[in-house]
Design an enzyme around this catalytic site. Structure first.
Site, PDB file in Angstrom:
ATOM      1  N   GLU A  96     -12.461   4.823  12.160  1.00 26.68           N
ATOM      2  CA  GLU A  96     -12.331   6.269  12.231  1.00 26.68           C
ATOM      3  C   GLU A  96     -13.007   6.804  13.485  1.00 26.68           C
ATOM      4  O   GLU A  96     -14.018   6.281  13.940  1.00 26.68           O
ATOM      5  CB  GLU A  96     -12.936   6.914  10.993  1.00 26.68           C
ATOM      6  N   CYS A 123     -24.851   6.375   3.489  1.00 25.94           N
ATOM      7  CA  CYS A 123     -23.719   6.284   4.424  1.00 25.94           C
ATOM      8  C   CYS A 123     -22.528   5.586   3.791  1.00 25.94           C
ATOM      9  O   CYS A 123     -22.653   4.491   3.228  1.00 25.94           O
ATOM     10  CB  CYS A 123     -24.162   5.541   5.683  1.00 25.94           C
ATOM     11  N   SER A 218     -31.608   6.861  14.232  1.00 26.85           N
ATOM     12  CA  SER A 218     -31.477   7.333  12.855  1.00 26.85           C
ATOM     13  C   SER A 218     -32.785   6.998  12.145  1.00 26.85           C
ATOM     14  O   SER A 218     -33.034   5.843  11.808  1.00 26.85           O
ATOM     15  CB  SER A 218     -30.298   6.640  12.167  1.00 26.85           C
ATOM     16  N   CYS A 337     -21.406  13.129   9.804  1.00 28.36           N
ATOM     17  CA  CYS A 337     -22.240  11.930   9.858  1.00 28.36           C
ATOM     18  C   CYS A 337     -22.426  11.329   8.466  1.00 28.36           C
ATOM     19  O   CYS A 337     -22.722  12.037   7.510  1.00 28.36           O
ATOM     20  CB  CYS A 337     -23.603  12.270  10.450  1.00 28.36           C
TER      21      CYS A 337
END
Length: 352
Positions: A96, A123, A218, A337
């Site tokens: 993606e 995630c 992150s 995100c």
């Protein structure tokens, strides 16, 4: 039906290879330079578009080489104008990519791997594990696809899609350099951002690069036990060692790294967590991006209330830490995100 093996992508050839190929096909040496310009400077995806090359030369090239550009299998458009694409490569693997327009600018969020092995709890990408790493050209092709679809020049790229970029370090750096190259897409180095979960060897190697690419980490918690639960794939890269590696990075480069901090209700938004983040950042050169966690289906984790996000911003700012609250783009189409999945729209694509 048996899938036809794709022709070799001519963009995988080096400049020396192109010179040798041109000679082999009986063309004068200057044709290699023209061919290189079409491929790498003008980013064409068809030999037919190479109008200053003889037709017989183009036909010979097309017999053995092609342009294995990804095929768009699905596209969704957000209320905010963002577009999410499911792009499939020649081997059937898909990723993606997200295009995010803003005034006269166009940012692209690209994937560096198909899937991810990090297993972060918040995630969607890692839920199905890692399929494979992408080549440098497959990363660049994501940017080119978005540019063509919008009909605009891409002004910035973030490696924040699927995958851990530093688990695919060499291809990521090669892609960065292609995106930055004069005569090509010419995206400024400071507008090319790589986001890592905190893979320390990658941070150290990144610090040695001569270009001024931007680094984002992150973080999501400055408490070791909390971070281990949220980000099990980087347990061995402890916060103490990560802090040291980032300070070394700052000393070597003079550049300001960014910490991404997704606020999760009841997990990393309490007072001890906030104080730990302040202690981690205070007195260092850094920027903190706060964001409400984006919802992921089947996940028990939920976003913090905006009041807590604003409270943390005020506290960080009060302690001299540069902080912004980032608005999620494309949340309504699962393009924000942590929401990217390798197979997000395969079923939807058949209905479009």
């Amino acid at each position: 039906m048996e899938r036809t093996k794709p022709l070799r992508d001519i963009r995988s050839l080096s400049e020396d290879d192109l010179v040798a190929l041109t000679k082999e096909l009986g063309q004068p040496a200057f044709r290699a330079k023209q061919l290189r310009e079409w491929i790498f400077d003008k980013n064409v995806c068809s030999f037919d578009d190479m109008t200053n090359l003889p037709k017989v030369f183009r036909e010979k090239l097309a017999e053995s080489y092609g342009f294995n550009i990804p095929v768009e299998r699905a596209k969704q458009v957000s209320r905010d104008g963002s577009r999410k694409y499911l792009l499939q490569f020649s081997d059937g693997v898909s990723v993606e990519t997200v295009g995010m327009p803003s005034k006269n600018k166009l940012a692209v969020c690209i994937s560096s791997q198909a899937g991810c092995a990090m297993g972060c709890a918040f995630c969607a990408t890692g839920m199905n594990g890692l399929t494979r790493s992408l080549t440098d050209q497959e990363m660049v092709d994501q940017v080119l696809h978005v540019s063509r679809d919008f009909g605009e020049r891409v002004t910035s790229v973030v490696f924040m899609g699927q995958g851990e970029p530093f688990a695919n370090f060499d291809n990521v750096v090669s892609a960065l350099r292609k995106l930055n190259a004069p005569g090509g897409l010419e995206i400024g180095a400071r507008h090319l951002t790589v986001s890592t979960c905190g893979v320390i060897p990658g941070i150290k190697r990144f610090a040695e690069l001569p270009e001024q690419f931007t680094l984002a980490i992150s973080l999501h918690s400055a408490v070791q036990s909390t971070r281990n639960k949220l980000m099990p794939g980087v347990k061995k890269h402890t916060l103490l060692r990560l802090h040291e590696a980032i300070q070394d990075y700052v000393e070597k480069t003079g550049r300001r790294p960014t910490y991404e901090y997704a606020m999760i209700d009841g997990v990393n938004d309490n007072n001890p967590e906030m104080q730990a983040l302040i202690d981690f950042c205070q007195g260092t050169l850094c920027h903190v991006n706060l964001i409400q966690l984006n919802d992921v289906p089947d996940s028990p984790l939920k976003p913090s209330p905006m009041e807590k996000v604003e409270t943390l911003q005020r506290r960080l700012t009060m302690h001299g830490v540069e902080t912004t609250i980032r608005n999620s783009r494309g949340n309504d189409i699962d393009a924000a995100c942590g929401q990217l999945k390798q197979r997000f729209a395969v079923k939807k694509s058949s209905d479009q």
